[in-house]
Design a protein around this motif. Structure first.
Motif, PDB file in Angstrom:
ATOM      1  N   THR A 165     -20.744  -5.419   1.682  1.00 57.83           N
ATOM      2  CA  THR A 165     -20.338  -5.170   3.056  1.00 57.83           C
ATOM      3  C   THR A 165     -19.133  -4.234   3.015  1.00 57.83           C
ATOM      4  OG1 THR A 165     -18.746  -6.999   3.167  1.00 57.83           O
ATOM      5  CG2 THR A 165     -21.050  -7.491   3.736  1.00 57.83           C
ATOM      6  N   GLU A 166     -18.858  -3.604   4.127  1.00 61.81           N
ATOM      7  CA  GLU A 166     -17.704  -2.720   4.189  1.00 61.81           C
ATOM      8  C   GLU A 166     -16.414  -3.480   3.901  1.00 61.81           C
ATOM      9  OE1 GLU A 166     -15.805   0.700   7.123  1.00 61.81           O
ATOM     10  OE2 GLU A 166     -17.164  -0.793   7.966  1.00 61.81           O
ATOM     11  N   ALA A 167     -16.330  -4.719   4.391  1.00 61.34           N
ATOM     12  CA  ALA A 167     -15.131  -5.531   4.158  1.00 61.34           C
ATOM     13  C   ALA A 167     -14.997  -5.898   2.685  1.00 61.34           C
ATOM     14  CB  ALA A 167     -15.186  -6.788   5.023  1.00 61.34           C
ATOM     15  N   GLU A 168     -16.108  -6.283   2.052  1.00 66.71           N
ATOM     16  CA  GLU A 168     -16.060  -6.576   0.620  1.00 66.71           C
ATOM     17  C   GLU A 168     -15.627  -5.351  -0.168  1.00 66.71           C
ATOM     18  OE1 GLU A 168     -19.557  -9.987   0.088  1.00 66.71           O
ATOM     19  OE2 GLU A 168     -20.102  -7.854   0.093  1.00 66.71           O
ATOM     20  N   TRP A 169     -16.187  -4.193   0.203  1.00 63.99           N
ATOM     21  CA  TRP A 169     -15.860  -2.975  -0.525  1.00 63.99           C
ATOM     22  C   TRP A 169     -14.365  -2.668  -0.430  1.00 63.99           C
ATOM     23  CZ3 TRP A 169     -13.560   1.620  -0.735  1.00 63.99           C
ATOM     24  CH2 TRP A 169     -13.970   2.523  -1.721  1.00 63.99           C
ATOM     25  N   GLU A 170     -13.810  -2.721   0.769  1.00 65.57           N
ATOM     26  CA  GLU A 170     -12.389  -2.374   0.909  1.00 65.57           C
ATOM     27  C   GLU A 170     -11.491  -3.393   0.218  1.00 65.57           C
ATOM     28  OE1 GLU A 170      -8.943  -1.718   4.273  1.00 65.57           O
ATOM     29  OE2 GLU A 170     -10.980  -1.053   4.754  1.00 65.57           O
ATOM     30  N   PHE A 171     -11.808  -4.684   0.349  1.00 62.49           N
ATOM     31  CA  PHE A 171     -11.008  -5.699  -0.328  1.00 62.49           C
ATOM     32  C   PHE A 171     -10.983  -5.439  -1.826  1.00 62.49           C
ATOM     33  CE2 PHE A 171     -10.292  -9.617  -2.573  1.00 62.49           C
ATOM     34  CZ  PHE A 171      -9.276 -10.246  -1.862  1.00 62.49           C
ATOM     35  N   ALA A 172     -12.151  -5.190  -2.402  1.00 59.32           N
ATOM     36  CA  ALA A 172     -12.239  -4.959  -3.844  1.00 59.32           C
ATOM     37  C   ALA A 172     -11.536  -3.666  -4.237  1.00 59.32           C
ATOM     38  CB  ALA A 172     -13.705  -4.917  -4.271  1.00 59.32           C
ATOM     39  N   ALA A 173     -11.718  -2.610  -3.430  1.00 55.61           N
ATOM     40  CA  ALA A 173     -11.134  -1.307  -3.754  1.00 55.61           C
ATOM     41  C   ALA A 173      -9.614  -1.366  -3.784  1.00 55.61           C
ATOM     42  CB  ALA A 173     -11.607  -0.264  -2.751  1.00 55.61           C
ATOM     43  N   ARG A 174      -9.035  -2.143  -2.908  1.00 50.63           N
ATOM     44  CA  ARG A 174      -7.574  -2.228  -2.853  1.00 50.63           C
ATOM     45  C   ARG A 174      -7.000  -2.945  -4.078  1.00 50.63           C
ATOM     46  NH1 ARG A 174      -5.041  -0.635   1.620  1.00 50.63           N
ATOM     47  NH2 ARG A 174      -6.241  -0.228   3.529  1.00 50.63           N
ATOM     48  N   GLY A 175      -7.784  -3.754  -4.729  1.00 45.40           N
ATOM     49  CA  GLY A 175      -7.337  -4.388  -5.965  1.00 45.40           C
ATOM     50  C   GLY A 175      -6.096  -5.239  -5.819  1.00 45.40           C
ATOM     51  N   GLY A 176      -5.906  -5.862  -4.652  1.00 47.61           N
ATOM     52  CA  GLY A 176      -4.731  -6.698  -4.450  1.00 47.61           C
ATOM     53  C   GLY A 176      -3.509  -5.931  -3.987  1.00 47.61           C
ATOM     54  N   LEU A 177      -3.647  -4.622  -3.790  1.00 43.07           N
ATOM     55  CA  LEU A 177      -2.504  -3.790  -3.384  1.00 43.07           C
ATOM     56  C   LEU A 177      -2.655  -3.367  -1.931  1.00 43.07           C
ATOM     57  CD1 LEU A 177      -2.171  -1.543  -6.562  1.00 43.07           C
ATOM     58  CD2 LEU A 177      -0.950  -3.658  -6.024  1.00 43.07           C
ATOM     59  N   THR A 178      -2.973  -4.298  -1.069  1.00 42.00           N
ATOM     60  CA  THR A 178      -3.201  -4.008   0.334  1.00 42.00           C
ATOM     61  C   THR A 178      -2.011  -3.290   0.954  1.00 42.00           C
ATOM     62  OG1 THR A 178      -4.619  -5.924   0.547  1.00 42.00           O
ATOM     63  CG2 THR A 178      -3.725  -5.030   2.573  1.00 42.00           C
ATOM     64  N   GLY A 179      -2.303  -2.256   1.721  1.00 43.13           N
ATOM     65  CA  GLY A 179      -1.253  -1.518   2.409  1.00 43.13           C
ATOM     66  C   GLY A 179      -0.947  -0.186   1.788  1.00 43.13           C
ATOM     67  N   ASN A 180      -1.452   0.070   0.587  1.00 44.73           N
ATOM     68  CA  ASN A 180      -1.179   1.350  -0.073  1.00 44.73           C
ATOM     69  C   ASN A 180      -2.102   2.455   0.429  1.00 44.73           C
ATOM     70  OD1 ASN A 180       0.850   0.240  -1.573  1.00 44.73           O
ATOM     71  ND2 ASN A 180      -0.375  -0.009  -3.427  1.00 44.73           N
ATOM     72  N   MET A 181      -1.649   3.685   0.257  1.00 42.33           N
ATOM     73  CA  MET A 181      -2.459   4.832   0.645  1.00 42.33           C
ATOM     74  C   MET A 181      -3.654   5.019  -0.272  1.00 42.33           C
ATOM     75  SD  MET A 181       0.500   7.652   1.496  1.00 42.33           S
ATOM     76  CE  MET A 181      -0.684   8.945   1.871  1.00 42.33           C
ATOM     77  N   TYR A 182      -3.454   4.721  -1.550  1.00 45.47           N
ATOM     78  CA  TYR A 182      -4.502   4.936  -2.550  1.00 45.47           C
ATOM     79  C   TYR A 182      -4.772   3.632  -3.300  1.00 45.47           C
ATOM     80  CZ  TYR A 182      -2.730   9.602  -1.547  1.00 45.47           C
ATOM     81  OH  TYR A 182      -2.312  10.731  -0.896  1.00 45.47           O
ATOM     82  N   ALA A 183      -5.840   3.614  -4.056  1.00 45.79           N
ATOM     83  CA  ALA A 183      -6.203   2.397  -4.782  1.00 45.79           C
ATOM     84  C   ALA A 183      -5.155   2.016  -5.812  1.00 45.79           C
ATOM     85  CB  ALA A 183      -7.560   2.590  -5.466  1.00 45.79           C
ATOM     86  N   TRP A 184      -4.320   2.969  -6.225  1.00 47.36           N
ATOM     87  CA  TRP A 184      -3.330   2.725  -7.277  1.00 47.36           C
ATOM     88  C   TRP A 184      -1.896   2.697  -6.762  1.00 47.36           C
ATOM     89  CZ3 TRP A 184      -6.814   6.788  -7.088  1.00 47.36           C
ATOM     90  CH2 TRP A 184      -6.326   7.981  -6.560  1.00 47.36           C
ATOM     91  N   GLY A 185      -1.663   3.032  -5.501  1.00 51.29           N
ATOM     92  CA  GLY A 185      -0.303   3.040  -4.978  1.00 51.29           C
ATOM     93  C   GLY A 185      -0.145   4.018  -3.836  1.00 51.29           C
ATOM     94  N   ASN A 186       1.050   4.580  -3.682  1.00 49.76           N
ATOM     95  CA  ASN A 186       1.314   5.471  -2.560  1.00 49.76           C
ATOM     96  C   ASN A 186       1.553   6.920  -2.958  1.00 49.76           C
ATOM     97  OD1 ASN A 186       1.134   3.841  -0.195  1.00 49.76           O
ATOM     98  ND2 ASN A 186       2.969   2.759  -0.866  1.00 49.76           N
TER      99      ASN A 186
END
Length: 404
Positions: A242-263
């Motif tokens: 799902t779109e929600a699953e994808w975004e949760f996983a993509a963020r890797g616990g770093l919710t709020g960042n611009m990129y998957a690895w940081g800002n």
């Protein structure tokens, strides 16, 4: 781009068959920190965000105010329970509560609507734990599926006169859309200058007749329509995220960042993903080491162990695309495991049914399309593929494992 993608009406009849062409555009965005009074504590970064939302003005710059902490719900990685048996080639995604969507641009409007409005408002979502493929499905994996089932992709099937009665007979041939860069700089308002419907292009011949998969077994499979991806997932005992699953996983616990690895796009001075560098669309400087698609796992994974969650190829999600869907989700204090709307809704192309795509591709660039940024959304005609759209799968955790 793909979702920096061809989103255009039935042009030249030909493109009726593969509507999904990108109208990536630029936009100026000022993001404010929600409820944070001391703006001096925040870093003000000037950047360039170029969306794929129709109606924007190419070339505008961006002010991105980082650190809007109260706009986001941080999510931290969790330990893997001892009862969990992780399938080969997948990683465990812990689930939890997170803030979904992109930051809220204010004060900027084009054509009566704010840019990237489909990714707002930010809203709270809870996700159950699940498994996810560590990387995009490769040519070798898809070939195994085809050999086992005899499956034929949509791009390999010629459209019929019954489907497209106005199309000339010579156009009713199997094929798909291929990125074909011009030899010199062009006006970025006309994407038809770098996209071409190519007869004979499909997952086996990604650039058209004469091309092949030699040396590309470990490349993401492309020219895959949503139906093709869903068929593979079912065969593999999995599903599309799902779109929600994808975004949760993509963020890797770093919710709020611009990129998957940081800002910061290049935190160590070098690319963190396979995107387009140089002058789009005619000159790729290959700073990231690749012209076009890269083999999977060439860049560092995110905190959950997912590779290529940014760039390389766009990834299909299971959800129908609805430009207003987040407005509905935001009415709930928390939305649990949302699965998307019941039908597609894209006012820019009424009547064209679209599914969500996420993650960006090797064609994303700060000159034209930055929807590889976390929280931003893409979409595409569900029966259309191109040579920059692929997918990865997820798997539900068996109840006995999840509850022990």
């Amino acid at each position: 781009m793909s979702s920096c993608f061809f989103e255009h009406k039935k042009i030249l009849v030909l493109f009726v068959y593969f509507q999904m062409l990108f109208a990536c555009q630029s936009e100026t965005v000022v993001v404010e920190a929600n409820e944070i009074k001391n703006a001096d504590l925040l870093a003000l970064k000037k950047s360039s965000i170029i969306s794929c939302a129709a109606g924007m003005i190419p070339g505008d710059s961006v002010l991105y105010l980082q650190g809007g902490a109260t706009a986001f719900e941080p999510t931290l990685p969790h330990a893997i329970p001892e009862t969990i048996n992780i399938p080969e080639g997948m990683v465990y995604i812990p689930g939890g509560l997170f803030s979904m969507g992109a930051p809220n641009p204010t004060g900027i409007q084009h054509g009566g609507e704010e840019p990237m409005s489909d990714s707002r408002p930010i809203h709270r979502v809870s996700i159950d734990p699940f498994f996810m493929d560590t990387h995009e499905v490769t040519n070798a994996q898809f070939e195994a599926f085809v050999k086992a089932t005899g499956y034929i992709t949509i791009a390999e099937i010629a459209p019929t006169k019954e489907e497209f009665p106005l199309a000339p007979p010579e156009m009713l041939k199997a094929g798909s859309v291929v990125f074909s860069p011009p030899v010199e700089a062009v006006d970025l308002n006309n994407y038809l200058q770098w996209w071409n419907f190519t007869h004979g292009a499909n997952w086996r011949q990604p650039l058209g007749p004469g091309s092949n998969l030699q040396g590309k077994a470990n490349h993401p499979v492309v020219h895959i329509a949503w139906e093709d991806a869903a068929a593979y997932a079912k065969w593999a005992g999995k599903k599309l995220p799902t779109e929600a699953e994808w975004e949760f996983a993509a963020r890797g616990g770093l919710t709020g960042n611009m990129y998957a690895w940081g800002n910061t796009f290049k935190p160590v001075g070098k690319p963190m993903a396979n995107t387009f560098q140089g002058k789009f669309p005619n000159m790729d400087s290959q700073v990231d080491g690749f012209a076009g698609i890269a083999p999977v796992k060439q860049f560092a994974p995110n905190k959950y162990g997912l590779y290529d969650i940014t760039g390389n190829v766009w990834e299909w999600c299971s959800d129908w695309y609805d430009v207003q869907y987040y407005q509905e989700l935001a009415k709930n204090p928390v939305s649990a495991n949302p699965t998307g709307p019941n039908k597609s809704n894209d006012p820019t192309e009424p009547g064209t049914e679209k599914k969500v795509q996420r993650g960006g591709s090797f064609l994303c660039t700060d000159e034209y399309c930055t929807r590889y940024m976390m929280g931003t959304r893409g979409r595409g005609d569900w029966r259309t593929g191109t040579n920059h759209v692929g997918f990865r799968c997820v798997k539900t955790i068996p109840t006995q494992q999840a509850t022990n």
